[in-house]
Design a protein around this motif. Structure first.
Motif, PDB file in Angstrom:
ATOM      1  N   MET B  14       0.888  -1.101  -0.029  1.00  0.00           N
ATOM      2  CA  MET B  14      -0.074   0.104  -0.027  1.00  0.00           C
ATOM      3  C   MET B  14       0.773   1.111   0.030  1.00  0.00           C
ATOM      4  SD  MET B  14      -3.286  -1.016   0.698  1.00  0.00           S
ATOM      5  CE  MET B  14      -3.755   0.122   2.040  1.00  0.00           C
ATOM      6  N   LEU B  15       2.106   1.062   0.495  1.00  0.00           N
ATOM      7  CA  LEU B  15       3.122   2.443   0.650  1.00  0.00           C
ATOM      8  C   LEU B  15       3.752   2.604  -0.715  1.00  0.00           C
ATOM      9  CD1 LEU B  15       4.050   4.254   2.564  1.00  0.00           C
ATOM     10  CD2 LEU B  15       5.668   2.570   3.187  1.00  0.00           C
ATOM     11  N   MET B  16       3.799   1.681  -1.323  1.00  0.00           N
ATOM     12  CA  MET B  16       4.729   1.577  -2.640  1.00  0.00           C
ATOM     13  C   MET B  16       4.142   2.535  -3.713  1.00  0.00           C
ATOM     14  SD  MET B  16       7.448   0.205  -2.822  1.00  0.00           S
ATOM     15  CE  MET B  16       7.930  -0.083  -1.177  1.00  0.00           C
ATOM     16  N   PRO B  17       3.010   2.609  -4.016  1.00  0.00           N
ATOM     17  CA  PRO B  17       2.633   3.660  -5.302  1.00  0.00           C
ATOM     18  C   PRO B  17       2.980   5.105  -4.614  1.00  0.00           C
ATOM     19  CG  PRO B  17       0.663   2.460  -4.512  1.00  0.00           C
ATOM     20  CD  PRO B  17       1.813   1.924  -3.784  1.00  0.00           C
ATOM     21  N   ALA B  18       2.797   5.567  -3.474  1.00  0.00           N
ATOM     22  CA  ALA B  18       3.329   6.864  -2.960  1.00  0.00           C
ATOM     23  C   ALA B  18       4.738   7.151  -3.289  1.00  0.00           C
ATOM     24  CB  ALA B  18       2.678   6.979  -1.526  1.00  0.00           C
ATOM     25  N   VAL B  19       5.449   5.927  -2.437  1.00  0.00           N
ATOM     26  CA  VAL B  19       6.995   5.975  -2.579  1.00  0.00           C
ATOM     27  C   VAL B  19       7.475   5.962  -3.979  1.00  0.00           C
ATOM     28  CG1 VAL B  19       9.079   4.677  -1.973  1.00  0.00           C
ATOM     29  CG2 VAL B  19       7.297   4.859  -0.344  1.00  0.00           C
ATOM     30  N   ILE B  20       6.937   5.149  -4.855  1.00  0.00           N
ATOM     31  CA  ILE B  20       7.647   4.997  -6.303  1.00  0.00           C
ATOM     32  C   ILE B  20       7.469   6.422  -6.962  1.00  0.00           C
ATOM     33  CG2 ILE B  20       7.179   3.896  -8.365  1.00  0.00           C
ATOM     34  CD1 ILE B  20       6.675   1.418  -6.861  1.00  0.00           C
ATOM     35  N   ILE B  21       6.038   6.778  -6.633  1.00  0.00           N
ATOM     36  CA  ILE B  21       5.669   8.313  -7.601  1.00  0.00           C
ATOM     37  C   ILE B  21       6.845   9.144  -7.265  1.00  0.00           C
ATOM     38  CG2 ILE B  21       3.903   9.797  -7.541  1.00  0.00           C
ATOM     39  CD1 ILE B  21       1.877   7.812  -7.940  1.00  0.00           C
ATOM     40  N   LEU B  22       6.849   9.430  -5.787  1.00  0.00           N
ATOM     41  CA  LEU B  22       7.762  10.699  -5.259  1.00  0.00           C
ATOM     42  C   LEU B  22       9.261  10.172  -5.658  1.00  0.00           C
ATOM     43  CD1 LEU B  22       6.119  11.371  -1.844  1.00  0.00           C
ATOM     44  CD2 LEU B  22       6.126  12.697  -3.869  1.00  0.00           C
ATOM     45  N   PHE B  23       9.452   8.835  -5.632  1.00  0.00           N
ATOM     46  CA  PHE B  23      10.693   8.591  -6.048  1.00  0.00           C
ATOM     47  C   PHE B  23      11.120   9.137  -7.583  1.00  0.00           C
ATOM     48  CE2 PHE B  23      14.349   5.891  -7.382  1.00  0.00           C
ATOM     49  CZ  PHE B  23      15.292   6.189  -6.216  1.00  0.00           C
ATOM     50  N   ILE B  24      10.388   8.809  -8.304  1.00  0.00           N
ATOM     51  CA  ILE B  24      10.575   9.322  -9.680  1.00  0.00           C
ATOM     52  C   ILE B  24      10.306  10.553 -10.051  1.00  0.00           C
ATOM     53  CG2 ILE B  24       9.306   8.899 -12.047  1.00  0.00           C
ATOM     54  CD1 ILE B  24       8.383   6.098 -11.509  1.00  0.00           C
ATOM     55  N   TRP B  25       9.542  11.364  -9.329  1.00  0.00           N
ATOM     56  CA  TRP B  25       9.354  12.673  -9.373  1.00  0.00           C
ATOM     57  C   TRP B  25      10.453  13.473  -8.788  1.00  0.00           C
ATOM     58  CZ3 TRP B  25       7.694  17.058 -10.846  1.00  0.00           C
ATOM     59  CH2 TRP B  25       7.431  18.099  -9.953  1.00  0.00           C
ATOM     60  N   MET B  26      11.280  12.746  -8.234  1.00  0.00           N
ATOM     61  CA  MET B  26      12.365  13.241  -7.415  1.00  0.00           C
ATOM     62  C   MET B  26      13.458  12.867  -8.286  1.00  0.00           C
ATOM     63  SD  MET B  26      14.517  12.453  -3.828  1.00  0.00           S
ATOM     64  CE  MET B  26      15.236  11.180  -4.054  1.00  0.00           C
TER      65      MET B  26
END
Lengths: 276, 291, 334
Positions: B14-26
């Motif tokens: 459940m945490l992954m989508p937020a983490v992945i999106i923000l990681f790519i965004w960063m």
């Protein structure tokens, strides 16, 4: 609780508080009043407090000149859209952090917040070029996505703080009652967290509504929201203060009204859930 | 309480989508910025392209404008923090008292928070700070002083005032909320022990506010480091570089000088500086937020 | 149906062993109480059985099926939480029926079942109310209603009475015990209160520092404690434990004698001491007697007796009721 306060003290504080509040509010009040003045009355010196000749002319002119309603519509789509999409991603993440924390939860949360500290301007060039290549420049979809990204950390953080106030016992009770995860979230967590979610939504709509870096740099004619609409009035030195005020009033009124009517939730939201 | 393996597995998913999106965004823009920062890449001079080595950095870091922008960023951030925290405590103490019409007073005080930066800056620039027709000019003449051309004479101070006005409501509100949660009995007990207002404030109120102050500093710093619209609309960073902060300097380089390579080098520097601040803040906050 | 068996169950939190090697059997329909001081691991053990925590090692069988890898929902148990954990946004009806709704039962049947459960628990007038409008005792009954309506293989109770006041606690204690007997459903009940344990349990499991100290019926634990810990924990007022020279003649490192097994007399043989406090409860009198060389002993006499603080008395232990323990604290049996 029943402390005796002398009437004298009450009135002293009341008067003091009202004076301070009116000073703080004055620039906004002044903008509202100027919006109803003629251009000539707007630059009277000494200034005329109330409009000597009330007029709605400025508002019509602003609509004709720069199509206010189109920008208003863009602002609504971008701010509400980015907030709702953000919510879908942030709720599961906040659930994880609040109810199944690990040693790294705090670090992940802080890392998410730190992505907000990254100066937008530092990555403006590549984002601009990526947007250009993907055809996202000056589109509502592109701006919605960007604003979702920049507010996501704040949403996760706020929801996390609100969720943590919910006793985990109740979620465990639902697990004992046979609820699978999505049912636990939909039937138990979300209804219980409604005030917190409302605060989160409101605050993020406001932040997105007022965001003035990406919306200015990634939009042109088509998708420009109200921030860009108002910036078009910043140009030359001509003293069109009445029109500027009318445009400003139109740009901030929706959010001010929303803010005033949902004061209770909003006040909670403005503290980012971090202070009780 | 530790969760079960099942729950933890779900939690990670459940945490992954937020983490992945923000990681790519960063990471994607960051890598691109780093790559551009080593290129000669000027939009109006496409002939001179190719690997630039450290020259963009050398150029950016030895530019006197950089030091001024760096100093301005610090001054702007710290001044606004100081004004809003101290002002917020005072206002919070005031609003914590019994006041007739408390609801309306509170609405008036928090209103600037809802105003978009572009509007705030335009209104202040024109209708308040204009040396000929502005309200400040009128007040000055009434008091017998000569009107001041705020944005030309005190450009950075003007911007500090505008930004502080925008953020004062936020600080006030958080500090007020924290004040209201202060236990009335604790205050009374201290009063019984003979504490006067000053010692009550120093020994009871201020420690109670520590966490709230931390939150104010954390959130405001995030936004203050990247103040942009206020500068763009009012002074355009001038006169000279007197009111240019790092964010505006890079913008200037990228969009007004068309120097993508140089702007990217500036971007990388800004990211590094922001990270230094972030590490410092996270230490501070991590400690204070645990409670 | 409803036999729960634990085999070598262990639970570690990091390096801390909170449950070490627990094996025990809960027979179908039995009322078993886990009792122990706070921090002994009794709640953790319950949560392991519920599936809210994972075992580090060992097996848990419910009706012969090893459930350690099953989520709580699939174990067929229901639980009453210390905080009741009612769903605050649902009515009493919604709370009790939630489990059935999750199981996909038709609405009509949920209605019938919830009505029946509410009737058993005297909750019928409150069915449409929200939990916050109920008293502590009523909330407690809603939590119990939520547990029984699903007709589970077993009930798990986690200190369910600790938030109630003393009078209500006694009532609910009786109500829970009666309900469990009438449903004949296995129940595991966690408490730190040994009176609750003694009055409700068919079988008591005494836990200390993550290990089982002794398992037995209330009377077995009272009459034949296996060790010093159980001897001191079960019984109220506490058993008098005496070490040193007084214990030596009995061939033990420690001897224990319950207050009710100390005869008190104005003269005769036994230990001579001075009454420091006398508590007259009407039905009983507790005497706290300072005996030189032995320490402060508690004696309990039935009814109202005419002893008062400051008087000298003789305490005579009933030799048949004397407990002896060796150096390591284990009971010496002959």
């Amino acid at each position: 609780m029943a402390r005796a306060i002398s009437p004298q003290k009450k009135w002293t504080f009341t008067i003091l508080a009202w004076i301070v509040a009116l000073i703080i509010f004055f620039p906004i009040l002044w903008t509202f009043l100027t919006a109803f003045k003629t251009e000539g009355d707007a630059i009277l010196f000494p200034p005329a407090f109330l409009p000597p000749h009330w007029t709605l002319e400025n508002f019509f002119e602003v609509q004709t000149r720069s199509n206010y309603f189109k920008h208003f519509f863009n602002s609504v789509v971008i701010s509400v859209g980015s907030t709702l999409i953000g919510l879908v991603i942030a709720v599961p993440a906040a659930w994880s952090m609040a109810f199944a924390p690990t040693k790294r939860t705090k670090d992940i949360l802080m890392w998410m917040l730190s992505t907000k500290m990254m100066p937008a301007v530092g990555v403006l060039v590549p984002i601009f070029l990526i947007f250009k290549n993907l055809g996202l420049l000056d589109t509502l979809g592109g701006l919605t996505g960007i604003l979702m990204l920049i507010n996501l950390p704040i949403m996760v953080w706020m929801l996390y703080t609100y969720f943590r106030e919910i006793p985990i016992d109740i979620l465990e009770a639902s697990r004992m009652d046979g609820a699978v995860l999505w049912k636990e979230i939909v039937y138990i967590l979300l209804p219980m967290a409604i005030p917190g979610i409302a605060s989160t939504l409101l605050l993020n709509v406001i932040l997105a509504w007022n965001e003035a870096f990406w919306t200015l740099n990634l939009s042109a004619a088509n998708a420009a929201p109200l921030t860009a609409f108002i910036a078009s009035y910043s140009s030359p030195e001509g003293l069109f203060w009445a029109k500027l005020s009318a445009a400003s009033t139109l740009a901030i009124a929706p959010i001010l009204i929303l803010g005033w009517f949902s004061q209770k939730q909003l006040v909670r939201g403005m503290t980012f859930g971090a202070v009780k | 309480m530790a969760a079960t393996v099942n729950t933890r597995k779900l939690a990670r998913t459940m945490l992954m989508p937020a983490v992945i999106i923000l990681f790519i965004w960063m990471i994607v823009p960051l890598l691109l910025t780093i790559w551009y920062s080593f290129q000669n890449y000027n939009l109006i001079n496409p002939v001179n392209a190719g690997f630039a080595g450290w020259s963009n950095y050398k150029y950016f870091l030895t530019d006197p404008a950089f030091f001024q922008a760096f100093a301005n960023t610090l001054i702007l951030t710290l001044s606004v923090l100081a004004i809003t925290v101290i002002g917020g405590i005072l206002l919070g103490l005031l609003l914590d008292q019994f006041i007739y019409g408390q609801g309306i007073v509170r609405i008036l005080v928090i209103s600037p928070f809802f105003i978009m930066p572009t509007v705030a800056a335009l209104v202040w620039k024109n209708m308040l700070m204009n040396p000929n027709y502005g309200i400040f000019a009128w007040i000055a003449t009434r008091l017998g002083f000569a009107p001041v051309a705020w944005l030309e004479t005190f450009p950075l101070l003007s911007i500090i005032l505008i930004v502080a006005w925008q953020w004062l409501p936020f600080a006030t509100l958080i500090l007020l909320t924290a004040l209201q949660s202060l236990d009335e009995e604790q205050k009374e007990a201290a009063g019984m022990d003979g504490a006067n207002f000053a010692s009550l404030f120093v020994y009871i109120t201020l420690p109670h506010l520590a966490r709230a102050i931390t939150v104010v500093i954390l959130i405001e710093t995030i936004f203050l480091l990247s103040v942009f619209a206020e500068i763009l609309v009012t002074t355009s960073g001038g006169p000279g570089y007197a009111s240019t902060n790092i964010a505006y300097l890079i913008y200037h380089q990228a969009l007004l000088d068309y120097d993508v390579g140089g702007a990217s080098a500036g971007g990388v520097v800004a990211v590094i500086l922001a990270n230094i601040v972030a590490i410092f803040l996270v230490r501070l906050v991590g400690k204070n937020l645990d409670a | 149906m409803g036999k729960i068996v634990l085999e070598g169950v262990e639970k570690h939190f990091g390096n801390v062993k909170v449950i070490s090697n627990v094996s025990l059997t809960v027979e179908d329909g039995a009322f078993v109480v886990f009792v122990g001081p706070s921090g002994c691991g009794k709640s953790t053990l319950l949560r392991l059985i519920a599936g809210l925590e994972d075992v580090t090692s060992g097996k848990i069988y419910i009706d012969g099926v090893n459930v350690v890898d099953l989520p709580p929902a699939k174990r067929g148990l229901s639980m009453v939480f210390q905080s009741y954990a009612l769903y605050p946004h649902m009515s009493v009806r919604g709370n009790i029926g939630f489990g059935l709704k999750m199981a996909g039962m038709p609405k009509e049947e949920i209605r019938t079942r919830v009505d029946a459960a509410a009737a058993t628990l005297n909750l019928t007038p409150y069915l449409e109310r929200k939990p916050r409008m109920l008293s502590g005792g009523q909330r407690q009954r809603v939590a119990i209603g939520r547990a029984i309506v699903r007709e589970p293989k077993g009930f798990l109770f986690d200190e369910p009475l600790s938030n109630l006041d003393a009078a209500l606690r006694v009532n609910m204690r009786i109500e829970i015990a009666r309900l469990q007997k009438s449903l004949a459903t296995t129940a595991i009940y966690v408490t730190h209160d040994q009176v609750e344990a003694m009055t409700m349990a068919d079988k008591i499991v005494v836990l200390n520092a993550g290990s089982v100290e002794q398992v037995g019926s209330p009377l077995e634990l009272y009459e034949r404690p296996d060790n010093l810990f159980v001897a001191g924990f079960i019984g109220s007022p506490k058993m008098n434990l005496i070490t040193g020279a007084t214990a030596e003649p009995y061939g033990a490192a420690t001897i224990g004698i319950r207050p009710e097994h100390l005869a008190v007399a104005g003269d005769g043989d036994g230990w001579a001491g001075t009454i420091s406090v006398a508590e007259h409860l009407g039905s009983d009198t507790f005497l706290y007697v300072e005996v030189p060389g032995v320490g402060l002993l508690t004696a309990r006499t039935q009814g109202e007796v005419a002893f008062h603080a400051g008087e000298r008395v003789m305490l005579h232990p009933d030799p048949a009721r004397l407990h002896r323990f060796d150096k390591s604290g284990l009971a010496i049996r002959n």
